[in-house]
Motif scaffolding. Structure first.
Motif, PDB file in Angstrom:
ATOM      1  N   PHE A 125      -5.341  -6.143  -5.281  1.00  0.00           N
ATOM      2  CA  PHE A 125      -4.711  -7.463  -5.351  1.00  0.00           C
ATOM      3  C   PHE A 125      -3.569  -7.477  -4.341  1.00  0.00           C
ATOM      4  O   PHE A 125      -2.591  -6.748  -4.488  1.00  0.00           O
ATOM      5  CB  PHE A 125      -4.175  -7.720  -6.764  1.00  0.00           C
ATOM      6  N   ILE A 126      -3.714  -8.295  -3.302  1.00  0.00           N
ATOM      7  CA  ILE A 126      -2.747  -8.351  -2.208  1.00  0.00           C
ATOM      8  C   ILE A 126      -1.972  -9.657  -2.290  1.00  0.00           C
ATOM      9  O   ILE A 126      -2.571 -10.733  -2.422  1.00  0.00           O
ATOM     10  CB  ILE A 126      -3.454  -8.256  -0.841  1.00  0.00           C
ATOM     11  N   VAL A 134       5.367  -3.592  -1.919  1.00  0.00           N
ATOM     12  CA  VAL A 134       4.998  -3.116  -3.252  1.00  0.00           C
ATOM     13  C   VAL A 134       3.676  -2.386  -3.083  1.00  0.00           C
ATOM     14  O   VAL A 134       2.769  -2.885  -2.415  1.00  0.00           O
ATOM     15  CB  VAL A 134       4.815  -4.288  -4.251  1.00  0.00           C
ATOM     16  N   LEU A 135       3.545  -1.222  -3.664  1.00  0.00           N
ATOM     17  CA  LEU A 135       2.276  -0.500  -3.691  1.00  0.00           C
ATOM     18  C   LEU A 135       2.232   0.294  -4.978  1.00  0.00           C
ATOM     19  O   LEU A 135       2.953   1.286  -5.133  1.00  0.00           O
ATOM     20  CB  LEU A 135       2.135   0.425  -2.471  1.00  0.00           C
ATOM     21  N   ASN A 145       1.827  -5.450  -1.770  1.00  0.00           N
ATOM     22  CA  ASN A 145       2.497  -6.436  -0.938  1.00  0.00           C
ATOM     23  C   ASN A 145       2.881  -5.674   0.323  1.00  0.00           C
ATOM     24  O   ASN A 145       3.688  -4.743   0.249  1.00  0.00           O
ATOM     25  CB  ASN A 145       3.737  -7.013  -1.628  1.00  0.00           C
ATOM     26  N   PRO A 146       2.292  -6.026   1.473  1.00  0.00           N
ATOM     27  CA  PRO A 146       2.595  -5.275   2.689  1.00  0.00           C
ATOM     28  C   PRO A 146       3.989  -5.546   3.243  1.00  0.00           C
ATOM     29  O   PRO A 146       4.382  -4.941   4.241  1.00  0.00           O
ATOM     30  CB  PRO A 146       1.515  -5.741   3.655  1.00  0.00           C
ATOM     31  N   HIS A 181       5.102   4.160   2.345  1.00  0.00           N
ATOM     32  CA  HIS A 181       4.462   4.274   1.037  1.00  0.00           C
ATOM     33  C   HIS A 181       3.009   4.672   1.270  1.00  0.00           C
ATOM     34  O   HIS A 181       2.388   4.239   2.246  1.00  0.00           O
ATOM     35  CB  HIS A 181       4.498   2.955   0.272  1.00  0.00           C
ATOM     36  N   HIS A 182       2.477   5.458   0.345  1.00  0.00           N
ATOM     37  CA  HIS A 182       1.099   5.939   0.450  1.00  0.00           C
ATOM     38  C   HIS A 182       0.506   5.971  -0.958  1.00  0.00           C
ATOM     39  O   HIS A 182       1.183   6.392  -1.901  1.00  0.00           O
ATOM     40  CB  HIS A 182       1.100   7.353   1.064  1.00  0.00           C
ATOM     41  N   LEU A 183      -0.726   5.526  -1.079  1.00  0.00           N
ATOM     42  CA  LEU A 183      -1.409   5.618  -2.370  1.00  0.00           C
ATOM     43  C   LEU A 183      -2.874   5.970  -2.120  1.00  0.00           C
ATOM     44  O   LEU A 183      -3.575   5.240  -1.412  1.00  0.00           O
ATOM     45  CB  LEU A 183      -1.313   4.286  -3.127  1.00  0.00           C
TER      46      LEU A 183
END
Length: 187
Positions: A125-126, A134-135, A145-146, A181-183
């Motif tokens: 969900f972007i 946000v990630l 959220n990029p 950030h990384h997921l």
């Protein structure tokens, strides 16, 4: 699969150019979470503010672009784009994964986003709108959220974009390339 993810360019052509040159090369798709061309009355214009140049670059993109309509995206802006502004959201199925892209002004709270993601069975969900990254994963959905590629509201002021590639999402500083950030995804 490689997907470039961008939001809140607000007419800043240089942000698009940097994102495409440094992060989106070889991408299969670019997803834009809205507020494409207009800077908005609350936002400062920077030296690279050139909405027509930005629109021309989006129209000329060899990589397919899907755009969710933002609250600053006007009908006049939309008439100049070769791709439609999807409202209130774009729904993409990519390699069996459901991706929802919305600007975020109509679903501001986590509860509203969770409900929409659950209803649409979203894997990703972007949203944009808040100009802050946000990630996170909540339940079965990854929420991203990029941030803004041009007009950050992050405490550190960094402009950001995201890339989904090799089973992970990276949010990167558009100027330095640093991964902020990384997921890893479990899909």
């Amino acid at each position: 699969m490689k997907i470039g993810i961008i939001s809140d360019t607000h007419g800043h052509e240089g942000a698009w150019v940097r994102a495409c040159a440094e992060f989106f090369g070889g991408a299969d798709l670019i997803l834009h979470a809205g507020d494409v061309a207009y800077h908005g009355p609350r936002n400062p214009m920077k030296a690279d503010y050139n909405p027509m140049g930005l629109i021309e670059r989006i129209n000329a993109s060899e990589i397919p672009v899907v755009i969710a309509k933002g609250n600053c995206d006007s009908d006049v802006d939309a008439s100049c784009l070769a791709v439609p502004l999807m409202a209130p959201y774009a729904y993409v199925v990519w390699e069996g994964h459901r991706i929802v892209v919305t600007h975020g002004d109509a679903v501001m709270t986590d509860a509203e986003k969770d409900a929409m993601a659950a209803h649409l069975k979203a894997d990703l969900f972007i949203s944009g709108h808040i100009h802050v990254t946000v990630l996170e994963k909540r339940g079965n959905t990854v929420f991203l959220n990029p941030g803004s590629a041009a007009l950050s509201k992050r405490p550190d002021g960094r402009n950001t974009v995201a890339v989904l590639e090799d089973g992970a999402i990276h949010v990167c500083d558009i100027e330095t390339g640093e991964v902020l950030h990384h997921l890893a995804l479990d899909w």
